[in-house]
Design a protein around this motif. Structure first.
Motif, short mmCIF file in Angstrom:
data_model
loop_
_atom_site.label_atom_id
_atom_site.label_comp_id
_atom_site.label_asym_id
_atom_site.label_seq_id
_atom_site.Cartn_x
_atom_site.Cartn_y
_atom_site.Cartn_z
N ASN A 1 0.78 -1.23 0.00
CA ASN A 1 0.00 0.00 0.00
C ASN A 1 0.82 1.28 0.00
N THR B 1 -1.48 -3.73 -4.77
CA THR B 1 -2.92 -3.59 -5.01
C THR B 1 -3.37 -4.26 -6.31
N VAL C 1 -4.56 7.72 -4.17
CA VAL C 1 -5.28 6.44 -4.22
C VAL C 1 -6.46 6.55 -5.16
#
Length: 191
Positions: A6, A41, A156
């Protein structure tokens, strides 16, 4: 800060394919236009991420990814002869889009999207290759880690939004991430 799950990551790289002295530069991510992604991800090939895990800003890398861990082996059965009439728009063949060397977005009978490369235009047949452009190739990456940090909410959102682009973190790439200048290779979601 180390590259871990992340984290926002930006890297430069040269991607070469081929073996020994026969390697060919396929793609380049520069300091001005780096590859940017959120680590862990699913945006990148797992083998690409495995090779970068634990690196820090300023670290260099040099690794190879075998076809089985990249885009698979080249499969001859993925080269198909399609009837020319399926490429007609309003009864007219689309000769601007359907020409040798072009990559064409298509859909199979189940609604799955895929890209096909036009290999040959014959009188009544179009020969299409549905292999990934780098299928069967060993990918050789070398580059430098430019940035590693906790991503902001905006970063993000920008990298995970399904709008128009390829979702691979390459800015301004629009809908055609197959272009060599748009960091398509490490991206598992572009093709």
């Amino acid at each position: 800060m180390k590259i871990t799950a992340n984290k926002y990551v930006a890297v430069t790289y040269d991607l070469n394919v081929g073996e020994g002295e026969e390697r060919e530069l396929m793609e380049k991510a520069t300091a001005e236009v780096p590859l940017k992604f959120i680590f862990g991800t699913g945006m990148m090939l797992p083998a690409f991420e495995d090779a970068l895990k634990g690196l820090e800003v300023g670290d260099t890398f040099n690794f190879s990814i075998a076809p089985a861990d990249a885009y698979g082996e080249y499969v001859e059965e993925h080269v198909l002869d399609l009837p020319k009439n399926i490429f007609e728009v309003d009864g007219k063949f689309d000769s601007e889009m359907i020409k040798e060397g072009n990559t064409v977005p298509m859909m199979d009978s189940n609604g799955n999207r895929m890209n096909g490369s036009v290999l040959e235009v014959k009188e009544d047949i179009i020969v299409m290759d549905f292999n990934h452009p780098l299928a069967g190739e060993t990918l050789h990456f070398s580059g430098t880690v430019l940035d590693v940090h906790e991503p902001s909410e905006e970063e993000v959102a920008a990298m995970t939004a399904p709008a128009g682009g390829c979702n691979c973190g390459c800015d301004d790439c629009g809908s055609d991430c197959g272009d060599k200048d748009h960091n398509s290779c490490g991206c598992g979601g572009c093709h």
